[in-house]
Design a protein around this motif. Structure first.
Motif, PDB file in Angstrom:
ATOM      1  N   GLU A 255      39.404  49.946   7.879  1.00  0.00           N
ATOM      2  CA  GLU A 255      40.296  49.815   6.724  1.00  0.00           C
ATOM      3  C   GLU A 255      41.009  48.466   6.761  1.00  0.00           C
ATOM      4  N   GLY A 256      41.032  47.786   5.610  1.00  0.00           N
ATOM      5  CA  GLY A 256      41.738  46.509   5.509  1.00  0.00           C
ATOM      6  C   GLY A 256      40.924  45.306   5.922  1.00  0.00           C
ATOM      7  N   GLU A 257      39.738  45.527   6.495  1.00  0.00           N
ATOM      8  CA  GLU A 257      38.870  44.420   6.900  1.00  0.00           C
ATOM      9  C   GLU A 257      37.744  44.254   5.881  1.00  0.00           C
ATOM     10  N   PRO A 258      37.148  43.069   5.818  1.00  0.00           N
ATOM     11  CA  PRO A 258      35.996  42.902   4.920  1.00  0.00           C
ATOM     12  C   PRO A 258      34.828  43.766   5.366  1.00  0.00           C
ATOM     13  N   GLY A 259      33.898  44.002   4.454  1.00  0.00           N
ATOM     14  CA  GLY A 259      32.725  44.801   4.784  1.00  0.00           C
ATOM     15  C   GLY A 259      31.593  43.947   5.321  1.00  0.00           C
ATOM     16  N   SER A 260      30.508  44.604   5.678  1.00  0.00           N
ATOM     17  CA  SER A 260      29.338  43.921   6.238  1.00  0.00           C
ATOM     18  C   SER A 260      28.203  43.925   5.222  1.00  0.00           C
ATOM     19  N   ALA A 261      27.669  42.742   4.957  1.00  0.00           N
ATOM     20  CA  ALA A 261      26.618  42.564   3.968  1.00  0.00           C
ATOM     21  C   ALA A 261      25.296  42.238   4.644  1.00  0.00           C
ATOM     22  N   MET A 262      24.219  42.405   3.885  1.00  0.00           N
ATOM     23  CA  MET A 262      22.916  41.861   4.249  1.00  0.00           C
ATOM     24  C   MET A 262      22.507  40.927   3.112  1.00  0.00           C
ATOM     25  N   HIS A 263      23.072  39.726   3.100  1.00  0.00           N
ATOM     26  CA  HIS A 263      22.720  38.762   2.063  1.00  0.00           C
ATOM     27  C   HIS A 263      21.230  38.440   2.162  1.00  0.00           C
ATOM     28  N   ILE A 264      20.572  38.358   1.015  1.00  0.00           N
ATOM     29  CA  ILE A 264      19.130  38.113   0.970  1.00  0.00           C
ATOM     30  C   ILE A 264      18.873  36.831   0.191  1.00  0.00           C
ATOM     31  N   HIS A 265      18.293  35.825   0.851  1.00  0.00           N
ATOM     32  CA  HIS A 265      17.899  34.583   0.201  1.00  0.00           C
ATOM     33  C   HIS A 265      16.443  34.714  -0.237  1.00  0.00           C
ATOM     34  N   HIS A 266      16.153  34.303  -1.482  1.00  0.00           N
ATOM     35  CA  HIS A 266      14.804  34.418  -2.029  1.00  0.00           C
ATOM     36  C   HIS A 266      14.281  33.065  -2.495  1.00  0.00           C
ATOM     37  N   SER A 267      13.038  32.802  -2.223  1.00  0.00           N
ATOM     38  CA  SER A 267      12.292  31.749  -2.898  1.00  0.00           C
ATOM     39  C   SER A 267      10.872  32.264  -3.096  1.00  0.00           C
ATOM     40  N   ILE A 268      10.125  31.590  -3.978  1.00  0.00           N
ATOM     41  CA  ILE A 268       8.762  32.014  -4.303  1.00  0.00           C
ATOM     42  C   ILE A 268       7.838  30.810  -4.146  1.00  0.00           C
ATOM     43  N   VAL A 269       6.754  30.993  -3.435  1.00  0.00           N
ATOM     44  CA  VAL A 269       5.801  29.912  -3.182  1.00  0.00           C
ATOM     45  C   VAL A 269       4.519  30.181  -3.959  1.00  0.00           C
ATOM     46  N   ASP A 270       3.986  29.135  -4.586  1.00  0.00           N
ATOM     47  CA  ASP A 270       2.679  29.230  -5.234  1.00  0.00           C
ATOM     48  C   ASP A 270       1.608  29.323  -4.158  1.00  0.00           C
ATOM     49  N   ARG A 271       0.782  30.354  -4.205  1.00  0.00           N
ATOM     50  CA  ARG A 271      -0.183  30.604  -3.135  1.00  0.00           C
ATOM     51  C   ARG A 271      -1.274  29.524  -3.064  1.00  0.00           C
ATOM     52  N   GLU A 272      -1.554  28.882  -4.165  1.00  0.00           N
ATOM     53  CA  GLU A 272      -2.597  27.843  -4.157  1.00  0.00           C
ATOM     54  C   GLU A 272      -2.070  26.499  -3.697  1.00  0.00           C
ATOM     55  N   THR A 273      -0.922  26.103  -4.226  1.00  0.00           N
ATOM     56  CA  THR A 273      -0.408  24.755  -3.940  1.00  0.00           C
ATOM     57  C   THR A 273       0.582  24.725  -2.781  1.00  0.00           C
ATOM     58  N   GLY A 274       1.180  25.891  -2.456  1.00  0.00           N
ATOM     59  CA  GLY A 274       2.177  25.929  -1.391  1.00  0.00           C
ATOM     60  C   GLY A 274       3.539  25.408  -1.810  1.00  0.00           C
ATOM     61  N   ARG A 275       3.727  25.099  -3.106  1.00  0.00           N
ATOM     62  CA  ARG A 275       5.028  24.571  -3.544  1.00  0.00           C
ATOM     63  C   ARG A 275       5.969  25.709  -3.936  1.00  0.00           C
ATOM     64  N   ASN A 276       7.234  25.434  -3.816  1.00  0.00           N
ATOM     65  CA  ASN A 276       8.286  26.355  -4.236  1.00  0.00           C
ATOM     66  C   ASN A 276       8.342  26.330  -5.763  1.00  0.00           C
ATOM     67  N   ILE A 277       8.065  27.462  -6.423  1.00  0.00           N
ATOM     68  CA  ILE A 277       8.006  27.472  -7.883  1.00  0.00           C
ATOM     69  C   ILE A 277       9.388  27.335  -8.511  1.00  0.00           C
ATOM     70  N   PHE A 278      10.455  27.377  -7.724  1.00  0.00           N
ATOM     71  CA  PHE A 278      11.794  27.188  -8.256  1.00  0.00           C
ATOM     72  C   PHE A 278      12.121  25.710  -8.473  1.00  0.00           C
ATOM     73  N   SER A 279      11.274  24.803  -7.957  1.00  0.00           N
ATOM     74  CA  SER A 279      11.503  23.365  -8.094  1.00  0.00           C
ATOM     75  C   SER A 279      10.296  22.705  -8.760  1.00  0.00           C
ATOM     76  N   GLY A 280      10.557  21.814  -9.731  1.00  0.00           N
ATOM     77  CA  GLY A 280       9.496  21.104 -10.419  1.00  0.00           C
ATOM     78  C   GLY A 280       9.006  19.910  -9.624  1.00  0.00           C
ATOM     79  N   PRO A 281       8.021  19.171 -10.158  1.00  0.00           N
ATOM     80  CA  PRO A 281       7.436  18.017  -9.451  1.00  0.00           C
ATOM     81  C   PRO A 281       8.465  16.967  -9.054  1.00  0.00           C
ATOM     82  N   ARG A 282       9.505  16.804  -9.854  1.00  0.00           N
ATOM     83  CA  ARG A 282      10.536  15.810  -9.539  1.00  0.00           C
ATOM     84  C   ARG A 282      11.781  16.437  -8.916  1.00  0.00           C
TER      85      ARG A 282
END
Length: 453
Positions: A255-282
């Motif tokens: 009681e009175g203390e912060p809770g415990s999280a399981m923060h989840i970081h996500h990214s997605i990779v293109d299986r053919e090119t190996g690039r992160n689809i969240f970022s463009g060529p530039r």
């Protein structure tokens, strides 16, 4: 098993065993809460078998040991599942008195189909949906937990553990190295156990709660990372027990203390090119990046019952207590439910800060990925980036398990992704747990209602 099966074990296992003879193999699966269930067999017997059997009722069990009426039309006949070892998960149990191996198994029906309500199968199903689109999901989980004093009487409040200094662990010492030193012997065992098991820890830090620590894991395959969290929970508990304290993954233990999280970081990779689809060529953020965020914003309320699976879980979502209260998104903003961390374009990712550490890691990761997947497929757009303190915004998260289950029951699009039979079983088991909880009278009720109403 082939006669030379031990020659093909992971390198960490071979290194740990050395010239010692393997004594025992623990054949394990994760049930709905994430508890390890299974059988321990002599190594010689394990070498002669390629599968073993357990009743499917394991997945109908509540956290208290009760049962949900989830057997379906055939009735509660408890047919056997076929459990087959995934030898890539083989790892040692270094806290045992003999030379013991742990192996995670996959659950199949007798006709060969995957058991749809087995949590590891649920996550595999979601990952396969991404792969069919030519994508490879990548996750990096963060594990928060408390080291607390031994608590053998549930009627007593949970208290921080006694530190090396002889004083109870103090709160509000986030990132303090001295605070970490207070738990040095426990942390040393955690590192030693992890090394013996072949797990790579990216770092350990002191969090804001009294005796609260965070372990970051390297990014990678969602199923592999869920396996590691499943193993880590047991590893950390065993390390704590060696030093007369408990490790707890409750969302809100003190009681009175912060809770415990399981923060989840996500990214997605293109299986053919190996690039992160969240970022463009530039290096700019892509439309797919925004679609993924929008999917989380739209659908996460419907899976909060998986990310926050117990009545205690909702005590964590409290304003100004380090847990989000809504689904705003922002760049490098820890008050939002969805955070975009500072990174190079190749590592651009979205952090889901809603999941509690009490969730089953397979189901928590599967639920989060499922929401992002729906956003990608629908081409959704997120709300405007939130700037400032998101605690000033409106609460968008269910305030209790009952309302969270209502949202989950109505999310038919998510049921199709996770599997309709999983959704059916999960809802029934969680409703049974909630009914069990309602039979318990709390100290608050006795204090304020006994003589006043």
């Amino acid at each position: 098993m082939p006669a030379d099966w031990t020659d093909n074990l992971p390198p960490a296992v071979i290194s740990y065993l050395g010239a010692n003879r393997l004594d025992e193999v623990e054949c394990v699966i994760a049930d709905l809460p994430g508890i390890a269930r299974g059988k321990a067999v002599p190594a010689t017997k394990f070498a002669r078998q390629s599968e073993f059997f357990l009743p499917n009722s394991i997945y109908f069990q509540t956290i208290t040991g009760g049962w949900g009426e989830a057997a379906g039309e055939g009735g509660f006949t408890e047919p056997d599942m076929v459990l087959k070892p995934d030898m890539s998960t083989a790892t040692v149990a270094p806290w045992t008195g003999d030379w013991t191996l742990q192996v995670i198994h996959d659950a199949f029906q007798q006709d060969g189909a995957p058991v749809p309500f087995a949590p590891r199968n649920v996550l595999k199903r979601v990952v396969e949906l991404y792969r069919k689109e030519g994508w490879e999901p990548v996750v990096a989980p963060e594990m928060e937990f408390f080291l607390v004093a031994r608590n053998i009487n549930p009627a007593e409040a949970i208290a921080p553990m006694m530190g090396r200094s002889g004083r109870p662990a103090a709160a509000r010492q986030a990132y303090s190295m001295s605070a970490v030193d207070e738990f040095g012997p426990v942390i040393d065992d955690i590192y030693d156990f992890a090394e013996a098991q072949g797990f790579e820890i990216d770092g350990i830090t002191q969090e804001g709660g009294a005796g609260q620590l965070e372990i970051n894991l390297r990014h990678g395959n969602p199923v592999k990372l869920a396996d590691e969290i499943f193993y880590f929970k047991r590893l950390i508990r065993e390390a704590a027990l060696r030093h007369d304290c408990f490790a707890t993954f409750m969302a809100k233990p003190i009681e009175g203390e912060p809770g415990s999280a399981m923060h989840i970081h996500h990214s997605i990779v293109d299986r053919e090119t190996g690039r992160n689809i969240f970022s463009g060529p530039r290096g700019a953020e892509t439309d797919q990046f925004m679609h993924f965020i929008a999917g989380l914003q739209t659908h996460l309320p419907s899976v909060i019952a998986l990310l926050a699976p117990y009545v205690n879980s909702y005590r964590r979502y409290v304003k100004d207590h380090a847990a989000p209260i809504n689904l705003e998104w922002g760049r490098d903003n820890r008050t939002t439910g969805l955070r975009v961390p500072v990174s190079e374009p190749i590592a651009r990712r979205v952090e889901n800060r809603l999941a509690g550490m009490d969730c089953n890691p397979y189901l928590g990761i599967a639920a989060s990925l499922a929401c992002g997947y729906l956003g990608l497929k629908a081409g959704q757009k997120p709300s405007k980036e939130f700037k400032g303190d998101a605690y000033d915004g409106e609460t968008e998260i269910p305030r209790g398990l009952h309302s969270a289950l209502d949202l989950f029951d109505n999310a038919k699009d998510l049921h199709e992704i996770l599997h309709p039979d999983f959704a059916r079983v999960y809802s029934i088991v969680k409703a049974a747990e909630y009914e069990e909880f309602l039979q318990v009278i709390s100290p608050w009720e006795r204090e304020h209602l006994l003589l006043n109403v």
